[in-house]
Design a protein around this motif. Structure first.
Motif, PDB file in Angstrom:
ATOM      1  N   SER A  80     -26.571 -28.713 -18.226  1.00 62.28           N
ATOM      2  CA  SER A  80     -27.314 -29.385 -17.168  1.00 62.28           C
ATOM      3  C   SER A  80     -26.805 -28.984 -15.788  1.00 62.28           C
ATOM      4  O   SER A  80     -25.720 -28.409 -15.635  1.00 62.28           O
ATOM      5  N   ALA A  81     -27.597 -29.324 -14.776  1.00 70.93           N
ATOM      6  CA  ALA A  81     -27.273 -28.942 -13.406  1.00 70.93           C
ATOM      7  C   ALA A  81     -25.988 -29.590 -12.914  1.00 70.93           C
ATOM      8  O   ALA A  81     -25.215 -28.976 -12.167  1.00 70.93           O
ATOM      9  N   ASP A  82     -25.721 -30.815 -13.333  1.00 68.64           N
ATOM     10  CA  ASP A  82     -24.576 -31.537 -12.780  1.00 68.64           C
ATOM     11  C   ASP A  82     -23.233 -31.022 -13.280  1.00 68.64           C
ATOM     12  O   ASP A  82     -22.194 -31.369 -12.722  1.00 68.64           O
ATOM     13  N   THR A  83     -23.246 -30.174 -14.314  1.00 64.56           N
ATOM     14  CA  THR A  83     -21.988 -29.596 -14.805  1.00 64.56           C
ATOM     15  C   THR A  83     -21.939 -28.086 -14.619  1.00 64.56           C
ATOM     16  O   THR A  83     -21.060 -27.422 -15.179  1.00 64.56           O
ATOM     17  N   THR A  85     -20.727 -25.808 -12.800  1.00 66.26           N
ATOM     18  CA  THR A  85     -19.686 -25.307 -11.906  1.00 66.26           C
ATOM     19  C   THR A  85     -18.609 -24.673 -12.755  1.00 66.26           C
ATOM     20  O   THR A  85     -18.433 -25.020 -13.931  1.00 66.26           O
ATOM     21  N   ARG A  88     -16.058 -27.162 -14.292  1.00 72.12           N
ATOM     22  CA  ARG A  88     -16.520 -27.938 -15.442  1.00 72.12           C
ATOM     23  C   ARG A  88     -16.814 -27.057 -16.642  1.00 72.12           C
ATOM     24  O   ARG A  88     -16.439 -27.393 -17.777  1.00 72.12           O
ATOM     25  N   THR A  94     -19.462 -28.535 -21.748  1.00 71.36           N
ATOM     26  CA  THR A  94     -20.682 -28.827 -20.989  1.00 71.36           C
ATOM     27  C   THR A  94     -21.946 -28.305 -21.661  1.00 71.36           C
ATOM     28  O   THR A  94     -23.051 -28.628 -21.214  1.00 71.36           O
ATOM     29  N   HIS A  96     -22.791 -25.273 -21.478  1.00 70.07           N
ATOM     30  CA  HIS A  96     -23.093 -24.022 -20.793  1.00 70.07           C
ATOM     31  C   HIS A  96     -22.382 -22.837 -21.454  1.00 70.07           C
ATOM     32  O   HIS A  96     -21.324 -22.989 -22.081  1.00 70.07           O
ATOM     33  N   TYR A 182     -28.219 -21.365 -13.617  1.00 69.24           N
ATOM     34  CA  TYR A 182     -27.592 -21.831 -12.385  1.00 69.24           C
ATOM     35  C   TYR A 182     -26.623 -20.754 -11.907  1.00 69.24           C
ATOM     36  O   TYR A 182     -25.695 -20.368 -12.639  1.00 69.24           O
TER      37      TYR A 182
END
Length: 232
Positions: A80-83, A85, A88, A94, A96, A182
């Protein structure tokens, strides 16, 4: 959490991740077959492909040297977008995977040819949740397909490689739909070109670009592009 840009990697350990260890020999890798299913793109204009195969520095560096690739970005896909980075994603929980978005001209390079680059020079598709010295689900092997045609071509090529016994171990590459990509932080973009003497790049990523030139010379180009972080 591995801080790759600070890490001083022992030579023996670093070399373990330099090549693609799945096939019996490097000569076998250089002779991976072309995809039998590789139809012209069903869409006009610039196309997008997203691949994950370990540290995005090396995967991006390889695709930056592929003829017909207009731009490549390091980033994150599968979560998701909120993780999305580096801090994270490096925790490994996450969802990702470190990924690379490739914008390419289908008149110069086909999706199937990009897959051949991915499975030969860019990474080892038989390593599960790792690549060389990097371990964790964020380093897993994934083809994130953007269209049904990409899904068909990717699955057909994996089946073709499996039937040909191209690798000594089973291919563990996932083929899953692309939800979002992202872009990674600015300092990750074009990292290999900007830091050619970094120990990690020297031992793990520069050999991948050299393999591309050696094994797929018709697809190799010497000049790399300076990548813009902003996606469009």
């Amino acid at each position: 959490m591995i801080r790759r840009w600070f890490a001083l990697i022992p030579l023996a350990g670093a070399l373990a991740g330099c090549g693609v260890s799945g096939p019996a020999t490097a000569d076998d890798i250089s002779r991976l077959p072309d995809p039998r299913l590789d139809p012209p793109s069903a869409q006009a204009g610039e196309q997008v492909a997203v691949f994950a195969g370990g540290c995005f520095w090396g995967v991006e560096a390889v695709f930056d040297h592929v003829r017909g690739v207009r731009q490549a970005w390091s980033g994150y896909a599968g979560g998701s977008a909120d993780t999305a980075t580096y801090e994270r994603v490096s925790d490994g929980d996450t969802g990702h995977a470190e990924s690379v978005k490739v914008a390419y001209d289908p008149r110069q390079v086909s999706y199937g040819q990009l897959l051949k680059v991915f499975f030969s020079a860019a990474h080892d598709p038989t390593e599960l949740n790792r690549q060389g010295p990097d371990v964790g689900s964020q380093y897993r092997s994934v083809v994130f397909y953007a269209t049904p045609q990409q899904e068909r071509v990717a699955k057909a090529y994996i089946a073709q490689l499996t039937a040909a016994h191209a690798f000594d171990a089973p291919i563990v590459t996932q083929v899953v739909p692309l939800q979002d990509f992202y872009a990674a932080e600015a300092y990750h973009q074009n990292f290999a070109a900007q830091h050619p003497h970094n120990a990690y790049i020297v031992y793990n990523d520069a050999p991948k670009v050299a393999h591309l030139k050696q094994w797929l010379p018709a697809l190799y180009r010497s000049a790399t592009q300076v990548v813009e972080v902003q996606l469009h």
